[in-house]
Design an enzyme around this catalytic site. Structure first.
Site, PDB file in Angstrom:
ATOM      1  N   HIS A   1       0.805  -1.214   0.000  1.00  0.00           N
ATOM      2  CA  HIS A   1       0.000   0.000   0.000  1.00  0.00           C
ATOM      3  C   HIS A   1       0.840   1.267   0.000  1.00  0.00           C
ATOM      4  O   HIS A   1       0.407   2.294  -0.511  1.00  0.00           O
ATOM      5  CB  HIS A   1      -0.964   0.005   1.192  1.00  0.00           C
ATOM      6  CG  HIS A   1      -2.152  -0.864   0.966  1.00  0.00           C
ATOM      7  ND1 HIS A   1      -2.154  -2.200   1.261  1.00  0.00           N
ATOM      8  CD2 HIS A   1      -3.369  -0.594   0.439  1.00  0.00           C
ATOM      9  CE1 HIS A   1      -3.322  -2.715   0.936  1.00  0.00           C
ATOM     10  NE2 HIS A   1      -4.083  -1.766   0.427  1.00  0.00           N
ATOM     11  N   GLY A   2       1.997   1.207   0.599  1.00  0.00           N
ATOM     12  CA  GLY A   2       2.806   2.413   0.578  1.00  0.00           C
ATOM     13  C   GLY A   2       4.077   2.259   1.368  1.00  0.00           C
ATOM     14  O   GLY A   2       4.197   1.387   2.233  1.00  0.00           O
TER      15      GLY A   2
END
Lengths: 478, 294
Positions: free
Chosen positions: A326-327
């Site tokens: 996701h990041g």
């Protein structure tokens, strides 16, 4: 070009008309047109990254063919690893380099060693995580002998770049999408109408639910230090609905748009907040990513085979990688880890596949037990979302600490953007009722009275939608 | 495909009808409900008589207390100060006072560093005016000049309510519909500010614009319509730099009444440009005695 923008409202009908007009000619024309439209769509974000997309496409296309043509297993392996390393290399450079550089610097500083790694001033190319995973699944499937490589360059390029799914999924599989691209599409009235209805519902979720929740959640998270526990609880709830409305709304628009072109995409959400445990939640939330990790990471790691320790190890790996996907921030890693811990009791007690059927199937209301387990599951996910939303782990911890101080001084707080903190609860309750009543179908605008339902939802968009300060789709940053 | 085209076309027609109906309903509610905004208040004074009308920026809104004027003179004053109003907004208000046939004794216009801002407008005034964009040629012209999407605002039904959803959307229309009141009418447009800044510092421009065409437009409009208008400059804190700006301003507007240095006590200011409630009451007394009671 956002799905909820005027430019998309112009772009989509033009592509639709040209597409079905060219339908009279041939399948290659249909595909060339969709591919051209997809590249135009992507170039509207930043044309420079189009070259990266083209390179990634070409790499997987050629390595796929080379693997199939390899004379022995050794050659096949070389081409396979070339594709994997380059694909993950791009992802690493664009998405994770700065994270590793700064984290390593901090780690060394922690033991007294001063180091200064360069950080790159790079912009994250939109959709890189999604199209990279497309390509990876294709290459892995060829390597494992599940599919044959696609030799038509246009067909393969369209599989990677098909505009409804290009920037935020769903993450498609070659086995599902390629056969549809290779077959000439014939206009199907009922599918197209269903697509329009799904787009309308997706817009409602984005413009009404997500964007309204964003206004409240942003205000509360940005001023969490001056908020009482009630507002902080509400902030976590609002963000939970914001991210759900935002991402599932996007997915609905993507699926609906694709249906207009006669192509079915993988379903990405299945009413996740009506889950009775975390395992069920992950079977209903971002399904295309969860199943990707299951098929391409969990199972190759040994999956549920082997002993309990191996299962636990594999589960933690999956959730950690999912968080990291996701990041590049510790907040996402903590978010993933938290979900692994939520999952653990189910795994140990072997209850992770207990709730497969839709909750309260063919009933109007759930049992007390079902309701309690749904609320508990929602609360657990909402707590984890605090890490997902916060800028840093320490900020998330402080937010949670303030939240659980149970300080209700000031009661219902008046937020900086001139709204009372509880104002959105009525709208969300209504939304939950609508979703509950349609939990056994793909979206609510189906069945009896579809025209009336569509009209009411359109009025809802016009009257309750946020148009003055629309928020970007959250998942575009991934 | 033909059937689908019909469905889409029919859908577009239905959406346009729905938007038109919503537009009519929203506009009617804003037109007929108890005024919640200053613009609605202005419109509600159509064909009525007030004694003093104050127009200008937040330095009017937070600085003139009509109840003080009432106490001292027994006359009715209204405060039409809008946050961040510029001379273009003031000109618009003057035209609307005439258009709505609001009768008055004197109009008092506050001018200061806004003289140096030849363009620009108050976004608060803009959105408050937006439901009434089709009211008359003056509101339309204002929208044409200052709005981001004047054509859509005017011709596309409901567009202006969507674009300004946070200010004019469902929540506000509901509050209008149920008659939820604000302090606009009880306070006659005055918006009190409380407290004071620890460090009062500010700066006026060191040079003055050679000419502001909007001032010429205002002056010629006033002359043409034989309006009784007084120009004044409200107080600034004593630490303000370039205080002689108001002397320069007086060379451009000779009839200006300069009150910029009448209040010396820092406790009367919220910040260097804005008075707090105590300061506003004190200043209103001074202005009333100087301009309205002599």
């Amino acid at each position: 070009m956002l799905f909820n923008s005027i430019s998309f409202l112009v772009f989509l009908p033009i592509v639709f008309i040209l597409y079905w007009w060219s339908n009279k000619k041939s399948l290659p024309l249909q595909n060339v047109l969709l591919l051209g439209a997809s590249y135009f769509f992507y170039a509207c974000w930043d044309w420079r990254f189009l070259f990266l997309l083209l390179f990634s496409t070409a790499l997987d296309y050629f390595t796929g063919i080379k693997m199939a043509e390899a004379k022995n297993q050794g050659h096949k392996k070389v081409w396979f690893w070339l594709s994997i390393i380059v694909n993950l290399g791009f992802l690493g450079v664009f998405k994770y380099y700065n994270f590793f550089a700064t984290s390593f610097t901090e780690l060394l500083a922690g033991v007294g060693i001063q180091a200064n790694f360069w950080t790159l001033k790079v912009i994250l190319p939109v959709g890189i995580s999604f199209y990279t995973f497309h390509g990876l699944s294709y290459v892995i499937d060829i390597y494992k002998g599940r599919i044959q490589p696609e030799r038509n360059g246009v067909t393969y390029s369209l599989f990677v770049a098909y505009f409804p799914l290009l920037v935020a999924g769903p993450i498609e599989r070659a086995t599902h999408l390629l056969p549809q691209i290779k077959k000439k599409r014939v206009f199907d009235y009922s599918k197209a109408i269903d697509g329009v209805h799904q787009i309308i519902w997706g817009l409602f979720k984005k413009v009404v639910i997500a964007d309204n929740c964003a206004l409240f959640a942003n205000d509360i998270f940005d001023h969490y230090q001056s908020m009482n526990s009630l507002s902080l609880f509400l902030g976590a709830i609002y963000f939970s609905f914001q991210i759900y409305g935002d991402f599932s709304g996007y997915s609905d628009i993507a699926l609906g748009t694709s249906k207009l072109f006669g192509i079915d995409l993988l379903r990405n959400f299945n009413y996740p907040y009506f889950s009775r445990d975390i395992a069920e939640f992950w079977r209903r939330w971002h399904i295309s990513l969860s199943s990707w990790f299951r098929d391409y990471l969990y199972i190759p790691l040994g999956g549920s085979q082997g002993g309990m320790m191996m299962k636990i190890r594999n589960t933690f790996i999956i959730f950690l990688v999912s968080g990291f996907w996701h990041g590049a921030n510790w907040t996402f890693i903590v978010w993933g880890t938290l979900h692994a811990f939520y999952f653990l009791p189910l795994l140990i007690t072997q209850k992770n596949r207990h709730n497969i059927e839709t909750v309260a199937k063919e009933k109007v209301v759930p049992t007390i037990k079902e309701l309690a387990s749904m609320i508990l599951t929602f609360c657990l996910t909402a707590l984890a979302w605090v890490f997902f939303r916060a800028k840093t782990v320490s900020e998330a911890l402080e937010y949670l600490k303030n939240m659980f101080q149970f300080n209700f001084k000031g009661g219902i707080q008046f937020l900086e953007f001139e709204r009372y903190s509880i104002e959105l609860l009525l709208l969300l309750s209504l939304f939950i009722v609508v979703e509950w009543n349609s939990r056994e179908q793909e979206h609510p605008i189906k069945g009896k009275g579809t025209m009336l339902k569509a009209l009411l939802i359109l009025i809802g968009i016009l009257v309750l939608g946020v148009f003055s300060s629309p928020a970007d789709f959250i998942y575009f940053q991934f | 495909m033909k059937q689908f085209s019909k469905y889409i076309f029919g859908g577009i027609v239905v959406i346009l009808i729905v938007m038109s109906v919503l537009d009519v309903v929203y506009t009617k509610v804003y037109e007929t409900s108890y005024p919640r905004t200053k613009f609605q208040y202005l419109r509600s004074l159509k064909n009525q008589k007030v004694d003093y009308i104050f127009i200008g920026s937040s330095r009017v809104e937070n600085g003139i207390v009509p109840s003080v004027i009432k106490e001292k003179t027994g006359k009715l004053a209204v405060n039409f100060g809008f946050q961040a109003a510029k001379l273009g907004d003031i000109y618009e208000l003057l035209q609307l006072i005439k258009e709505y046939n609001i009768q008055y004794e004197t109009i008092l216009i506050q001018v200061d560093y806004i003289y140096n801002i030849p363009k620009g407008h108050s976004t608060i005034f803009e959105f408050e005016m937006m439901p009434f964009v089709r009211d008359n040629a003056i509101t339309k012209a204002y929208s044409d000049t200052y709005s981001a999407h004047p054509v859509a605002n005017y011709y596309l039904p409901f567009y202006r309510y969507c674009r300004n959803d946070l200010k004019l959307g469902f929540r506000e229309i509901f509050a209008n519909f149920v008659g939820k009141k604000t302090n606009i009418i009880p306070n006659k447009g005055y918006g009190a500010k409380y407290g004071t800044s620890n460090e009062l510092k500010g700066a006026l421009p060191d040079v003055i614009l050679d000419k502001n065409k909007m001032v010429d437009s205002i002056q010629s409009f006033v002359k043409q319509n034989k309006m009784k208008v007084l120009f004044y400059c409200a107080p600034f804190c004593k630490e303000n730099q370039n205080q002689n700006f108001t002397t320069k301003l007086k060379t451009k507007i000779p009839e200006l009444h300069d009150f910029s240095r009448v209040l010396k006590d820092d406790k009367l200011f919220l910040n260097c440009n804005h008075l707090n409630d105590t300061g506003a009451r004190r200043f209103t007394e001074i202005l009333t005695e100087e301009l309205l009671m002599k």
